[in-house]
Design a protein around this motif. Structure first.
Motif, PDB file in Angstrom:
ATOM      1  N   LEU A   1       0.834  -1.207   0.000  1.00 65.96           N
ATOM      2  CA  LEU A   1       0.000   0.000   0.000  1.00 65.96           C
ATOM      3  C   LEU A   1       0.868   1.257   0.000  1.00 65.96           C
ATOM      4  O   LEU A   1       0.597   2.219  -0.725  1.00 65.96           O
ATOM      5  CB  LEU A   1      -0.934   0.011   1.212  1.00 65.96           C
ATOM      6  CG  LEU A   1      -2.032  -1.049   1.255  1.00 65.96           C
ATOM      7  CD1 LEU A   1      -2.690  -1.077   2.627  1.00 65.96           C
ATOM      8  CD2 LEU A   1      -3.065  -0.825   0.172  1.00 65.96           C
ATOM      9  N   VAL A   2       1.912   1.243   0.790  1.00 71.99           N
ATOM     10  CA  VAL A   2       2.834   2.379   0.848  1.00 71.99           C
ATOM     11  C   VAL A   2       3.522   2.564  -0.507  1.00 71.99           C
ATOM     12  O   VAL A   2       3.656   3.689  -1.002  1.00 71.99           O
ATOM     13  CB  VAL A   2       3.872   2.207   1.981  1.00 71.99           C
ATOM     14  CG1 VAL A   2       4.967   3.264   1.902  1.00 71.99           C
ATOM     15  CG2 VAL A   2       3.182   2.242   3.339  1.00 71.99           C
ATOM     16  N   ARG A   3       3.914   1.466  -1.134  1.00 72.57           N
ATOM     17  CA  ARG A   3       4.582   1.554  -2.437  1.00 72.57           C
ATOM     18  C   ARG A   3       3.682   2.225  -3.468  1.00 72.57           C
ATOM     19  O   ARG A   3       4.126   3.071  -4.235  1.00 72.57           O
ATOM     20  CB  ARG A   3       5.022   0.181  -2.916  1.00 72.57           C
ATOM     21  CG  ARG A   3       5.726   0.259  -4.266  1.00 72.57           C
ATOM     22  CD  ARG A   3       6.653  -0.871  -4.517  1.00 72.57           C
ATOM     23  NE  ARG A   3       7.823  -0.773  -3.657  1.00 72.57           N
ATOM     24  CZ  ARG A   3       8.824  -1.628  -3.668  1.00 72.57           C
ATOM     25  NH1 ARG A   3       8.818  -2.649  -4.498  1.00 72.57           N
ATOM     26  NH2 ARG A   3       9.851  -1.488  -2.860  1.00 72.57           N
ATOM     27  N   VAL A   4       2.415   1.869  -3.485  1.00 72.56           N
ATOM     28  CA  VAL A   4       1.481   2.492  -4.429  1.00 72.56           C
ATOM     29  C   VAL A   4       1.313   3.976  -4.105  1.00 72.56           C
ATOM     30  O   VAL A   4       1.314   4.814  -5.007  1.00 72.56           O
ATOM     31  CB  VAL A   4       0.124   1.756  -4.427  1.00 72.56           C
ATOM     32  CG1 VAL A   4      -0.951   2.557  -5.141  1.00 72.56           C
ATOM     33  CG2 VAL A   4       0.280   0.400  -5.084  1.00 72.56           C
ATOM     34  N   ALA A   5       1.201   4.299  -2.831  1.00 70.51           N
ATOM     35  CA  ALA A   5       1.042   5.705  -2.444  1.00 70.51           C
ATOM     36  C   ALA A   5       2.251   6.542  -2.859  1.00 70.51           C
ATOM     37  O   ALA A   5       2.103   7.690  -3.269  1.00 70.51           O
ATOM     38  CB  ALA A   5       0.819   5.813  -0.938  1.00 70.51           C
ATOM     39  N   ARG A   6       3.418   5.973  -2.791  1.00 70.19           N
ATOM     40  CA  ARG A   6       4.648   6.704  -3.141  1.00 70.19           C
ATOM     41  C   ARG A   6       4.953   6.697  -4.640  1.00 70.19           C
ATOM     42  O   ARG A   6       5.871   7.370  -5.081  1.00 70.19           O
ATOM     43  CB  ARG A   6       5.834   6.086  -2.402  1.00 70.19           C
ATOM     44  CG  ARG A   6       5.833   6.345  -0.912  1.00 70.19           C
ATOM     45  CD  ARG A   6       7.002   5.667  -0.239  1.00 70.19           C
ATOM     46  NE  ARG A   6       7.125   6.050   1.160  1.00 70.19           N
ATOM     47  CZ  ARG A   6       7.937   5.462   2.019  1.00 70.19           C
ATOM     48  NH1 ARG A   6       8.701   4.445   1.644  1.00 70.19           N
ATOM     49  NH2 ARG A   6       7.998   5.875   3.274  1.00 70.19           N
TER      50      ARG A   6
ATOM     51  N   SER B   1      -3.271  12.497   2.778  1.00 68.60           N
ATOM     52  CA  SER B   1      -4.539  11.788   2.574  1.00 68.60           C
ATOM     53  C   SER B   1      -4.295  10.318   2.235  1.00 68.60           C
ATOM     54  O   SER B   1      -5.074   9.446   2.642  1.00 68.60           O
ATOM     55  CB  SER B   1      -5.352  12.452   1.458  1.00 68.60           C
ATOM     56  OG  SER B   1      -4.631  12.462   0.244  1.00 68.60           O
ATOM     57  N   GLU B   2      -3.218  10.020   1.508  1.00 63.93           N
ATOM     58  CA  GLU B   2      -2.890   8.633   1.184  1.00 63.93           C
ATOM     59  C   GLU B   2      -2.443   7.886   2.434  1.00 63.93           C
ATOM     60  O   GLU B   2      -2.868   6.752   2.672  1.00 63.93           O
ATOM     61  CB  GLU B   2      -1.799   8.586   0.109  1.00 63.93           C
ATOM     62  CG  GLU B   2      -2.264   9.105  -1.230  1.00 63.93           C
ATOM     63  CD  GLU B   2      -1.140   9.314  -2.216  1.00 63.93           C
ATOM     64  OE1 GLU B   2      -1.387   9.131  -3.419  1.00 63.93           O
ATOM     65  OE2 GLU B   2      -0.019   9.671  -1.797  1.00 63.93           O
ATOM     66  N   ARG B   3      -1.604   8.517   3.224  1.00 60.42           N
ATOM     67  CA  ARG B   3      -1.161   7.892   4.475  1.00 60.42           C
ATOM     68  C   ARG B   3      -2.361   7.644   5.398  1.00 60.42           C
ATOM     69  O   ARG B   3      -2.493   6.573   5.983  1.00 60.42           O
ATOM     70  CB  ARG B   3      -0.122   8.764   5.170  1.00 60.42           C
ATOM     71  CG  ARG B   3       0.409   8.134   6.441  1.00 60.42           C
ATOM     72  CD  ARG B   3       1.451   9.011   7.142  1.00 60.42           C
ATOM     73  NE  ARG B   3       1.689   8.554   8.473  1.00 60.42           N
ATOM     74  CZ  ARG B   3       2.503   7.573   8.826  1.00 60.42           C
ATOM     75  NH1 ARG B   3       3.184   6.935   7.911  1.00 60.42           N
ATOM     76  NH2 ARG B   3       2.653   7.214  10.090  1.00 60.42           N
TER      77      ARG B   3
ATOM     78  N   GLU C   1       9.059  -1.096   2.702  1.00 60.97           N
ATOM     79  CA  GLU C   1       8.834  -0.670   1.314  1.00 60.97           C
ATOM     80  C   GLU C   1      10.113  -0.092   0.731  1.00 60.97           C
ATOM     81  O   GLU C   1      10.465  -0.355  -0.411  1.00 60.97           O
ATOM     82  CB  GLU C   1       7.698   0.352   1.237  1.00 60.97           C
ATOM     83  CG  GLU C   1       7.308   0.736  -0.180  1.00 60.97           C
ATOM     84  CD  GLU C   1       8.215   1.750  -0.846  1.00 60.97           C
ATOM     85  OE1 GLU C   1       8.377   1.677  -2.084  1.00 60.97           O
ATOM     86  OE2 GLU C   1       8.778   2.609  -0.133  1.00 60.97           O
ATOM     87  N   HIS C   2      10.812   0.684   1.533  1.00 60.70           N
ATOM     88  CA  HIS C   2      12.059   1.303   1.075  1.00 60.70           C
ATOM     89  C   HIS C   2      13.134   0.238   0.803  1.00 60.70           C
ATOM     90  O   HIS C   2      13.904   0.360  -0.146  1.00 60.70           O
ATOM     91  CB  HIS C   2      12.550   2.314   2.113  1.00 60.70           C
ATOM     92  CG  HIS C   2      13.799   3.006   1.725  1.00 60.70           C
ATOM     93  ND1 HIS C   2      13.841   3.960   0.735  1.00 60.70           N
ATOM     94  CD2 HIS C   2      15.069   2.860   2.168  1.00 60.70           C
ATOM     95  CE1 HIS C   2      15.088   4.376   0.590  1.00 60.70           C
ATOM     96  NE2 HIS C   2      15.845   3.735   1.445  1.00 60.70           N
ATOM     97  N   GLU C   3      13.176  -0.800   1.627  1.00 57.57           N
ATOM     98  CA  GLU C   3      14.209  -1.831   1.511  1.00 57.57           C
ATOM     99  C   GLU C   3      13.821  -2.975   0.577  1.00 57.57           C
ATOM    100  O   GLU C   3      14.689  -3.752   0.161  1.00 57.57           O
ATOM    101  CB  GLU C   3      14.506  -2.418   2.902  1.00 57.57           C
ATOM    102  CG  GLU C   3      15.132  -1.427   3.857  1.00 57.57           C
ATOM    103  CD  GLU C   3      15.370  -2.004   5.240  1.00 57.57           C
ATOM    104  OE1 GLU C   3      15.231  -3.239   5.427  1.00 57.57           O
ATOM    105  OE2 GLU C   3      15.694  -1.219   6.148  1.00 57.57           O
TER     106      GLU C   3
ATOM    107  N   VAL D   1      -6.294   3.714  -1.739  1.00 62.02           N
ATOM    108  CA  VAL D   1      -5.138   4.595  -1.530  1.00 62.02           C
ATOM    109  C   VAL D   1      -4.936   5.487  -2.753  1.00 62.02           C
ATOM    110  O   VAL D   1      -4.713   6.694  -2.625  1.00 62.02           O
ATOM    111  CB  VAL D   1      -3.868   3.771  -1.217  1.00 62.02           C
ATOM    112  CG1 VAL D   1      -2.630   4.641  -1.206  1.00 62.02           C
ATOM    113  CG2 VAL D   1      -4.020   3.048   0.105  1.00 62.02           C
ATOM    114  N   VAL D   2      -5.025   4.899  -3.946  1.00 58.86           N
ATOM    115  CA  VAL D   2      -4.852   5.686  -5.176  1.00 58.86           C
ATOM    116  C   VAL D   2      -5.884   6.815  -5.234  1.00 58.86           C
ATOM    117  O   VAL D   2      -5.561   7.943  -5.612  1.00 58.86           O
ATOM    118  CB  VAL D   2      -4.963   4.784  -6.430  1.00 58.86           C
ATOM    119  CG1 VAL D   2      -5.102   5.601  -7.698  1.00 58.86           C
ATOM    120  CG2 VAL D   2      -3.757   3.861  -6.520  1.00 58.86           C
TER     121      VAL D   2
END
Length: 147
Positions: A30-35, A43-45, A74-76, A106-107
């Motif tokens: 979910l975080v990857r899609v938001a970023r 709002s995405e978070r 997600e970063h790693e 999220v999108v």
């Protein structure tokens, strides 16, 4: 910090994820899609926090810890293809449909569908084994619930 987790997740034949690991992997997705559009909007978070609070019945502290860990993971995490395929191998199909709905939520959270988000979601749905029709229906359900 998550090296062992990622190693297990990306093995050729990963074991099914336990509940805690599945929560972490799916939240990281979910975080990857938001970023994906280069902006991690508030709002995405907030939408991710809402999804994990509801989906996993977590309290405020549990959500905070999960979000911190998911953002780091997600970063790693490796490229989206390997990461998503690993989730597909470890998560049953019905749960993957729910993941697609959560990803669309999220999108759509910031009110703007960016091309990068659409493209990534199409890729993720495909890699999770969810067809375009099911993904489109998930998007429509989420959009309808927001109006």
């Amino acid at each position: 910090m998550f090296a062992e987790f990622l190693k297990r997740l990306t093995q050729p034949e990963p074991d099914p994820l336990d509940d805690g690991d599945a929560r972490l992997a799916l939240t990281a997705l979910l975080v990857r899609v938001a970023r994906s559009d280069g902006e991690y909007a508030k709002s995405e978070r907030h939408q991710i926090e809402t999804v994990v609070t509801t989906r996993f019945a977590l309290d405020k502290q549990g959500v905070h810890e999960l979000m911190q860990n998911a953002e780091t993971l997600e970063h790693e995490a490796p490229d989206t293809v390997r990461f998503t395929r690993a989730i597909k191998d470890a998560v049953p199909y019905p749960e993957r449909l729910g993941v697609i709905e959560a990803l669309w939520s999220v999108v759509l959270a910031d009110g703007v569908r960016e091309q990068e988000e659409d493209a990534l979601l199409r890729l993720i749905a495909n890699l999770l084994g969810v067809n375009d029709v099911d993904s489109a229906q998930a998007r429509q359900r989420v959009a309808a619930s927001k109006s």
